[in-house]
Scaffold this motif. Structure first.
Motif, mmCIF file in Angstrom:
data_model
loop_
_atom_site.group_PDB
_atom_site.id
_atom_site.type_symbol
_atom_site.label_atom_id
_atom_site.label_comp_id
_atom_site.label_asym_id
_atom_site.label_seq_id
_atom_site.Cartn_x
_atom_site.Cartn_y
_atom_site.Cartn_z
ATOM 1 N N ARG A 81 1.750 5.009 -17.982
ATOM 2 C CA ARG A 81 2.189 4.352 -19.209
ATOM 3 C C ARG A 81 2.511 2.920 -18.829
ATOM 4 O O ARG A 81 3.298 2.686 -17.901
ATOM 5 N N VAL A 82 1.911 1.979 -19.522
ATOM 6 C CA VAL A 82 2.084 0.563 -19.195
ATOM 7 C C VAL A 82 2.742 -0.147 -20.366
ATOM 8 O O VAL A 82 2.181 -0.211 -21.467
ATOM 9 N N ASP A 83 3.935 -0.668 -20.120
ATOM 10 C CA ASP A 83 4.689 -1.439 -21.114
ATOM 11 C C ASP A 83 4.765 -2.863 -20.593
ATOM 12 O O ASP A 83 5.400 -3.130 -19.566
ATOM 13 N N ILE A 84 4.123 -3.801 -21.295
ATOM 14 C CA ILE A 84 4.042 -5.171 -20.787
ATOM 15 C C ILE A 84 4.550 -6.162 -21.819
ATOM 16 O O ILE A 84 4.219 -6.091 -23.000
ATOM 17 N N ASP A 125 0.853 -1.187 0.000
ATOM 18 C CA ASP A 125 0.000 0.000 0.000
ATOM 19 C C ASP A 125 0.890 1.239 0.000
ATOM 20 O O ASP A 125 1.322 1.730 1.039
ATOM 21 N N LEU A 126 1.138 1.769 -1.200
ATOM 22 C CA LEU A 126 2.051 2.899 -1.368
ATOM 23 C C LEU A 126 1.298 4.212 -1.561
ATOM 24 O O LEU A 126 1.928 5.243 -1.849
ATOM 25 N N GLU A 127 -0.005 4.210 -1.399
ATOM 26 C CA GLU A 127 -0.823 5.366 -1.754
ATOM 27 C C GLU A 127 -0.394 6.636 -1.039
ATOM 28 O O GLU A 127 -0.358 7.721 -1.619
ATOM 29 N N GLY A 128 -0.066 6.553 0.242
ATOM 30 C CA GLY A 128 0.298 7.734 1.006
ATOM 31 C C GLY A 128 1.789 7.979 1.109
ATOM 32 O O GLY A 128 2.221 8.820 1.909
ATOM 33 N N LEU A 129 2.588 7.269 0.316
ATOM 34 C CA LEU A 129 4.046 7.390 0.388
ATOM 35 C C LEU A 129 4.605 8.173 -0.793
ATOM 36 O O LEU A 129 3.941 8.334 -1.821
ATOM 37 N N GLN A 130 5.849 8.632 -0.633
ATOM 38 C CA GLN A 130 6.561 9.296 -1.723
ATOM 39 C C GLN A 130 7.568 8.317 -2.328
ATOM 40 O O GLN A 130 8.774 8.413 -2.094
ATOM 41 N N ILE A 131 7.064 7.375 -3.072
ATOM 42 C CA ILE A 131 7.926 6.383 -3.718
ATOM 43 C C ILE A 131 8.314 6.915 -5.095
ATOM 44 O O ILE A 131 7.469 7.117 -5.964
ATOM 45 N N THR A 132 9.589 7.159 -5.286
ATOM 46 C CA THR A 132 10.068 7.684 -6.560
ATOM 47 C C THR A 132 10.360 6.577 -7.569
ATOM 48 O O THR A 132 10.269 6.792 -8.782
ATOM 49 N N LYS A 133 10.732 5.403 -7.053
ATOM 50 C CA LYS A 133 11.040 4.274 -7.924
ATOM 51 C C LYS A 133 10.710 2.980 -7.196
ATOM 52 O O LYS A 133 11.027 2.824 -6.023
ATOM 53 N N LEU A 134 10.067 2.060 -7.911
ATOM 54 C CA LEU A 134 9.683 0.766 -7.342
ATOM 55 C C LEU A 134 10.183 -0.346 -8.247
ATOM 56 O O LEU A 134 9.895 -0.362 -9.448
ATOM 57 N N ASP A 135 10.957 -1.275 -7.663
ATOM 58 C CA ASP A 135 11.428 -2.463 -8.386
ATOM 59 C C ASP A 135 10.967 -3.697 -7.623
ATOM 60 O O ASP A 135 11.311 -3.867 -6.445
ATOM 61 N N VAL A 136 10.213 -4.558 -8.293
ATOM 62 C CA VAL A 136 9.705 -5.778 -7.676
ATOM 63 C C VAL A 136 10.171 -6.965 -8.505
ATOM 64 O O VAL A 136 9.900 -7.036 -9.709
ATOM 65 N N MET A 172 7.163 8.972 -11.277
ATOM 66 C CA MET A 172 7.603 7.714 -10.664
ATOM 67 C C MET A 172 7.717 6.619 -11.711
ATOM 68 O O MET A 172 6.976 6.595 -12.693
ATOM 69 N N SER A 173 8.661 5.687 -11.484
ATOM 70 C CA SER A 173 8.774 4.493 -12.331
ATOM 71 C C SER A 173 8.523 3.257 -11.482
ATOM 72 O O SER A 173 8.922 3.203 -10.314
ATOM 73 N N ALA A 174 7.859 2.275 -12.066
ATOM 74 C CA ALA A 174 7.564 1.025 -11.369
ATOM 75 C C ALA A 174 7.864 -0.141 -12.298
ATOM 76 O O ALA A 174 7.326 -0.210 -13.411
ATOM 77 N N SER A 175 8.738 -1.032 -11.837
ATOM 78 C CA SER A 175 9.152 -2.173 -12.645
ATOM 79 C C SER A 175 8.773 -3.464 -11.921
ATOM 80 O O SER A 175 9.059 -3.626 -10.728
#
Length: 315
Positions: free
Chosen positions: A254-257, A203-214, A232-235
């Protein structure tokens, strides 16, 4: 006169394999009572006794040794059924569950990076720390020797690495690893999560996440993206499983799948219609009309194997 040596062989070991296969099939179909394997474990010496009797009696009559040995094994398998129902061996073989906690101060950090190696675990991550804390949480399991927390400071940037050291030779019948992690909503943070077989709620809704790598293997992952994290970028790099991504409606995406055997469902009014696709070798790109100019936007890249993936908008 020739002796038929093949006729002297017993059938204990083939029968043992058949019995093991039958029990695994019953377990797969959900036919075993809760706690069955825990009740069966203390009876393991029966298997050694059965093998010894089978080999001893095989010198007299192979079929007698095989029959008696398999009867002992079958007796143990059947006996564990009522023992599990009545919790007869409750506490006999119960690894001690331990809880490890951690807390990392924020100090003068204006940015941060948090790396977490969860392995096979249940993971819950979100906001909820005091203003002076960067990250805190607990790890609970029966097989952890220690929790490793590595903190490094470079000017006004803090890097935190979290991992566990598993204990030797732990049997985990009903014992997994549970992570409960909270991050500061006041510090822009880059987040990297690595797991194997996990069930994660981020649950990242209230956070300042600049980049997410999972990065995960076979997993169940649910992610709610930040509402106001700027650009933000999310991978997501997943082997197999389910991935659900929830995006606040005011955030452009933008969703690249790319994937192998992938089922993809994009439910977003910003694209004008619901998009669905499934099959082998998917390679698709979706972009919000206002992505280039939006104040809050997320660039999502997904690389997946055999997976079900959905991207949904939330109010």
């Amino acid at each position: 006169m020739a002796v038929n040596r093949r006729a002297r062989r017993g059938f204990f070991f083939p029968g043992l394999l058949i019995a093991a296969g039958v029990m695994l099939l019953i377990a797969t179909l959900g036919g075993l009572p809760e706690g069955y394997w825990g009740a069966l474990w203390p009876l393991w010496p029966v298997a050694i006794i059965a093998i010894g009797i089978s080999l001893l009696l095989a010198r007299i009559r192979p079929w007698i040794g095989s029959t008696v040995g398999l009867a002992l094994v079958a007796g143990a398998l059947v006996a564990a059924w009522p023992l599990a129902a009545f919790d007869y061996f409750e506490g006999y073989f119960s690894p001690v569950t331990s809880e490890h906690s951690f807390s990392v101060e924020r100090r003068d950090a204006r940015s941060a990076r948090v790396e977490l190696e969860a392995g096979a675990a249940d993971l819950k991550l979100g906001a909820g720390v005091d203003s002076g804390v960067l990250t805190s949480g607990t790890v609970e399991s029966c097989g952890i020797d220690s929790l490793e927390v590595d903190v490094r400071q470079s000017d006004d940037h803090r890097t935190v690495r979290l991992s566990t050291d598993d204990g030797p030779g732990v049997f985990r019948f009903e014992c997994g690893i549970e992570w409960d992690v909270a991050l500061s909503p006041l510090v822009p943070t880059s987040l990297k999560l690595t797991g194997g077989l996990w069930d994660a709620t981020l649950d990242l809704e209230g956070l300042q996440i600049t980049k997410l790598d999972v990065e995960t293997g076979a997993s169940e992952t649910e992610v709610t993206l930040p509402r106001a994290a700027g650009h933000m970028s999310a991978s997501f790099d997943i082997g197999a499983g389910n991935l659900e991504i929830y995006v606040p409606e005011d955030v452009a995406i933008r969703v690249d799948i790319e994937g192998g055997a992938v089922s993809f469902d994009l439910d977003a009014e910003r694209f004008g219609e619901r998009r669905r696709s499934a099959g082998l070798g998917i390679d698709e790109l979706y972009v919000s009309p206002d992505f280039a100019t939006a104040e809050n936007r997320v660039d999502i890249k997904i690389r997946a194997g055999a997976s079900e993936i959905s991207v949904k908008s939330i109010p």
